[in-house]
Structure formats: structure tokens, C-alpha cells
Design a protein around this motif. Structure first.
Motif, PDB file in Angstrom:
ATOM      1  N   TYR A 111       0.857  -1.185   0.000  1.00  0.00           N
ATOM      2  CA  TYR A 111       0.000   0.000   0.000  1.00  0.00           C
ATOM      3  C   TYR A 111       0.891   1.232   0.000  1.00  0.00           C
ATOM      4  O   TYR A 111       1.670   1.436   0.918  1.00  0.00           O
ATOM      5  CB  TYR A 111      -0.911   0.012   1.234  1.00  0.00           C
ATOM      6  CG  TYR A 111      -1.790   1.235   1.324  1.00  0.00           C
ATOM      7  CD1 TYR A 111      -2.884   1.385   0.488  1.00  0.00           C
ATOM      8  CD2 TYR A 111      -1.505   2.244   2.230  1.00  0.00           C
ATOM      9  CE1 TYR A 111      -3.690   2.506   0.566  1.00  0.00           C
ATOM     10  CE2 TYR A 111      -2.307   3.375   2.318  1.00  0.00           C
ATOM     11  CZ  TYR A 111      -3.392   3.493   1.477  1.00  0.00           C
ATOM     12  OH  TYR A 111      -4.198   4.605   1.554  1.00  0.00           O
ATOM     13  N   ARG A 164      -5.893  -1.505   4.608  1.00  0.00           N
ATOM     14  CA  ARG A 164      -4.466  -1.202   4.579  1.00  0.00           C
ATOM     15  C   ARG A 164      -3.744  -2.208   5.478  1.00  0.00           C
ATOM     16  O   ARG A 164      -4.378  -2.874   6.295  1.00  0.00           O
ATOM     17  CB  ARG A 164      -4.214   0.203   5.124  1.00  0.00           C
ATOM     18  CG  ARG A 164      -4.866   1.297   4.335  1.00  0.00           C
ATOM     19  CD  ARG A 164      -4.617   2.630   5.018  1.00  0.00           C
ATOM     20  NE  ARG A 164      -5.378   3.673   4.353  1.00  0.00           N
ATOM     21  CZ  ARG A 164      -5.374   4.929   4.716  1.00  0.00           C
ATOM     22  NH1 ARG A 164      -4.652   5.325   5.752  1.00  0.00           N
ATOM     23  NH2 ARG A 164      -6.072   5.819   4.058  1.00  0.00           N
ATOM     24  N   ARG A 209      -8.721   1.320   2.928  1.00  0.00           N
ATOM     25  CA  ARG A 209      -7.836   1.916   1.924  1.00  0.00           C
ATOM     26  C   ARG A 209      -8.411   3.182   1.304  1.00  0.00           C
ATOM     27  O   ARG A 209      -7.676   4.077   0.925  1.00  0.00           O
ATOM     28  CB  ARG A 209      -7.523   0.922   0.805  1.00  0.00           C
ATOM     29  CG  ARG A 209      -6.568  -0.134   1.274  1.00  0.00           C
ATOM     30  CD  ARG A 209      -6.074  -1.021   0.163  1.00  0.00           C
ATOM     31  NE  ARG A 209      -5.193  -2.012   0.766  1.00  0.00           N
ATOM     32  CZ  ARG A 209      -4.010  -2.327   0.302  1.00  0.00           C
ATOM     33  NH1 ARG A 209      -3.555  -1.782  -0.786  1.00  0.00           N
ATOM     34  NH2 ARG A 209      -3.282  -3.231   0.925  1.00  0.00           N
TER      35      ARG A 209
END
Length: 153
Positions: A52, A88, A94
Motif C-alpha cells: 500500500y 491497509r 484503503r
């Protein structure tokens, strides 16, 4: 009848690696084929196991492309589905998923991820797997995702 298997992978800080083992070695696509599986869903633990780099479309695109490259390099000759990571590595979401994907798609990390995966030529890719598989995801309990988002994604 199709026989699906789940292939769990994780980001190790510099690359992806299989979390699946056969004895002391990492599993290969041949291990799954030998066991009679004819479709693979590549998962990462609701996103916690995926690289990420940020909350925006471009970072999602790069992250998806990186994931798809690993998949293309390690899985061939079998239809597959690639995860769309919801969380995440730290467990937080996210990107925004309470508004419609249709309207948030321009800057959406999730849209970037999908576009990044699709930018890698992989004739085995059949579709995506939404990793946040809670049946309550759009309900009052833990409301994290809008119905409209799911319909468009």
C-alpha cells in the motif's frame, strides 16, 4: 463442476511471496493443479497483505499493477481471480467506499487498483474478488460500504 482454491500471498517489504507451503517449500501452481483445483482466487487477507503506497488513484494503479505482475509471473495455465484489497496493512480502510464508486471512481484507490491489474496482460484473469466479504458491510453494523459502491465496482 469447477474446483476453486484460495492462494494466499503477502507483501514481504520488497516483493510478494506465497503464504502457502508444501512441506518446507513455497507452493506453486502445479501443487494446486495436482490436487484437482482448476481455478485460483489470489488473496491477501482483506488487503492487509498487499503493498500500500497511498490513498489515491495513481498509487492504487501502481499497487494493483505490482500485484498483477507477481500473479502473472507465478500462476499460469489456470483461470484466476485477483483480490481487490479493502484494508491497509494497519487494518484501516484503503479508500472511501460509502459513496458511489461511479462518482468517486476518478480518484478512487480501488479504481486505480482495478486499472493497474488490468494493465498487465494476463489471459488467465477472469475477474476480481472483493476482499471485504462481510454480508453486513452495507448494513447498520459496521457500515463501511454503500450498496451503490458495490453495484458499480
Amino acid at each position: 463442476m469447477a474446483k476453486f482454491t484460495l492462494w494466499w500471498v503477502k507483501w514481504n517489504g520488497s516483493n510478494y511471496e506465497s503464504r502457502m507451503t508444501v512441506g518446507s517449500r513455497k507452493a506453486t501452481v502445479e501443487d494446486f493443479k495436482e490436487r484437482g483445483f482448476d481455478k485460483i482466487v489470489v488473496l491477501d487477507g482483506e488487503g492487509r497483505g498487499s503493498h500500500y503506497t497511498g490513498p489515491y488513484y495513481d498509487s492504487g494503479r501502481n499497487d494493483g499493477k505490482e500485484f498483477a505482475r507477481w500473479v502473472a509471473d507465478h500462476i499460469s495455465g489456470v483461470p484466476l481471480y485477483i483480490t481487490i484489497p479493502f484494508k491497509r496493512p494497519d487494518g484501516s480502510q484503503r479508500d472511501q467506499a460509502l459513496i458511489s464508486f461511479k462518482y468517486s471512481g476518478v480518484n478512487s484507490y480501488y479504481k486505480g487498483w482495478i486499472d493497474g491489474v488490468l494493465s498487465i496482460d494476463n489471459s488467465n484473469l477472469r475477474g476480481f474478488y472483493w476482499s471485504y466479504e462481510s454480508c453486513l458491510q452495507t448494513g447498520n453494523y459496521g457500515k463501511n460500504v454503500s450498496r451503490e459502491f458495490i453495484q458499480y465496482v
